[in-house]
Design an enzyme around this catalytic site. Structure first.
Site, PDB file in Angstrom:
ATOM      1  N   GLY A  15       1.022  -1.060   0.211  1.00 65.22           N
ATOM      2  CA  GLY A  15       0.191   0.136  -0.152  1.00 65.22           C
ATOM      3  C   GLY A  15       1.094   1.542   0.095  1.00 65.22           C
ATOM      4  O   GLY A  15       0.953   1.688   1.469  1.00 65.22           O
ATOM      5  N   ALA A  16       1.812   1.204  -1.077  1.00 65.50           N
ATOM      6  CA  ALA A  16       2.600   2.879  -0.841  1.00 65.50           C
ATOM      7  C   ALA A  16       2.267   3.501  -1.841  1.00 65.50           C
ATOM      8  O   ALA A  16       2.270   4.561  -2.343  1.00 65.50           O
ATOM      9  CB  ALA A  16       3.846   2.039  -1.848  1.00 65.50           C
ATOM     10  N   SER A  26      -7.222  12.851   5.278  1.00 65.39           N
ATOM     11  CA  SER A  26      -7.207  11.983   5.051  1.00 65.39           C
ATOM     12  C   SER A  26      -8.871  11.115   4.801  1.00 65.39           C
ATOM     13  O   SER A  26      -9.251  10.847   3.118  1.00 65.39           O
ATOM     14  CB  SER A  26      -6.190  10.575   5.410  1.00 65.39           C
ATOM     15  OG  SER A  26      -7.013  10.155   7.031  1.00 65.39           O
ATOM     16  N   LYS A  34      -3.572   9.936  19.304  1.00 62.84           N
ATOM     17  CA  LYS A  34      -3.459  10.875  17.435  1.00 62.84           C
ATOM     18  C   LYS A  34      -4.934  10.296  17.087  1.00 62.84           C
ATOM     19  O   LYS A  34      -5.935  10.792  16.416  1.00 62.84           O
ATOM     20  CB  LYS A  34      -2.478   9.298  15.924  1.00 62.84           C
ATOM     21  CG  LYS A  34      -3.182   9.726  15.272  1.00 62.84           C
ATOM     22  CD  LYS A  34      -2.730  10.763  14.702  1.00 62.84           C
ATOM     23  CE  LYS A  34      -2.295  10.968  13.142  1.00 62.84           C
ATOM     24  NZ  LYS A  34      -2.127  10.189  12.000  1.00 62.84           N
TER      25      LYS A  34
END
Length: 323
Positions: A7-8, A273, A204
């Site tokens: 998953g680059a 995101s 986070k």
């Protein structure tokens, strides 16, 4: 160290490029125009810390790579259960899986200790489908504090932050964590090995659980959400409820809502995101953020009315965007 980045995308390619600079044997797994660009020109990183290009091996076939020491998992969490055919060729007996995942990870209660040790979080690991593919014993937790975007095929825009905190579910400081952390640091990143990575997960998550769904619902950037009075109040309430859940499960987060809000505002006009995925017609990664914490609130006996309300709205948005 032989590393495969499965998953680059924006984060995965950025990490892979940094590890390649450190001298690691890096292999990037991607597809489509992004893969074609990386094969042709390498990963081109645009960063305020200095632009650079890394020409690591890139492929869409993990069988070309074979077993590796570390799989850096850059996939969205909702893709984990289906990634078996991709990850299986990369594994040997001691391969570690460093999962750069937002939200509550599937391994959260693995070697947790206490009354919930071994509990499976259904929202994250439905029916054990993720654990069947990614054995919790392989997992190294990873909390990403870097902000990146894919500016175009093969182009990663690094916006802010270089910290990738890692840690073992059993709270040990393992040799595999130390080795991976050293490689990341050699590539120009920060990678502390945390004795209790769950604290970082919640730090986070304070931002992701609030800013991500609100950004998608309002189509707003980080700065816009922080500076709108009513929205800021909703986000602060969501963070306070999330802290209460963490504390009920025995995790002292050690960061205030005020400090977390100040850090978010400094990011500026960054699109989360989740907002980026919405704009690109991709599935929204909400189960590991909102649904999981609502489920954990039930376990801990914590009242989270604002989280439940935003979850209902965001869940409808996700269903409509997928239709």
């Amino acid at each position: 160290m032989k590393v495969a980045v499965l998953g680059a995308g924006a984060i995965g390619a950025y990490v892979g490029a940094a590890l390649h600079r450190s001298g690691a044997d890096v292999h990037l797994v991607a597809r489509g125009p992004h893969l074609a660009a990386m094969r042709r020109d390498g990963v081109r990183v645009l960063s305020p810390r200095g632009d650079f290009t890394a020409r690591a091996h890139a492929t869409d076939d993990p069988a070309e790579i074979g077993p590796v020491d570390v799989v850096f998992l850059g996939l969205k969490a909702h893709s984990y259960a289906a990634c078996g055919p991709l990850i299986e060729p990369l594994l040997h007996d001691t391969t570690a899986v460093v999962a750069a995942q937002n939200g509550i990870p599937w391994w959260y209660f693995h070697r947790h200790g206490g009354p919930h040790d071994g509990h499976r979080v259904e929202s994250v690991d439905p029916g054990g489908a993720v654990s069947a593919v990614l054995a919790p014993e392989r997992a190294v937790g990873c909390v990403v504090y870097a902000a990146t975007e894919l500016e175009g095929p093969g182009f990663v825009r690094h916006l802010e932050g270089t910290r990738f905190s890692i840690g073992e579910p059993d709270r040990s400081v393992s040799a595999r964590c130390r080795a991976f952390g050293e490689a990341m640091v050699a590539g120009g990143l920060k990678c502390p090995v945390e004795p209790d990575i769950r604290g970082d997960v919640w730090v986070k998550l304070l931002g992701n659980i609030s800013f991500n769904p609100i950004s998608a619902l309002a189509r707003a950037t980080m700065r816009q959400m922080c500076r709108h009075g009513g929205t800021r109040k909703v986000i602060e309430t969501m963070m306070a409820e999330t802290l209460a859940v963490a504390e009920a499960l025995g995790c002292e987060v050690g960061v205030s809502v005020e400090r977390r809000m100040a850090g978010a505002e400094r990011v500026g006009d960054h699109r989360t995101s989740t907002l980026q995925d919405l704009e690109r017609g991709k599935p929204l990664e909400l189960d590991v953020l909102l649904a999981a914490v609502v489920e954990l609130a039930d376990i801990g006996g914590v009242d989270v009315p604002t989280l439940r309300t935003v979850h209902a709205l965001a869940d409808l948005l996700a269903l409509r965007s997928a239709a």
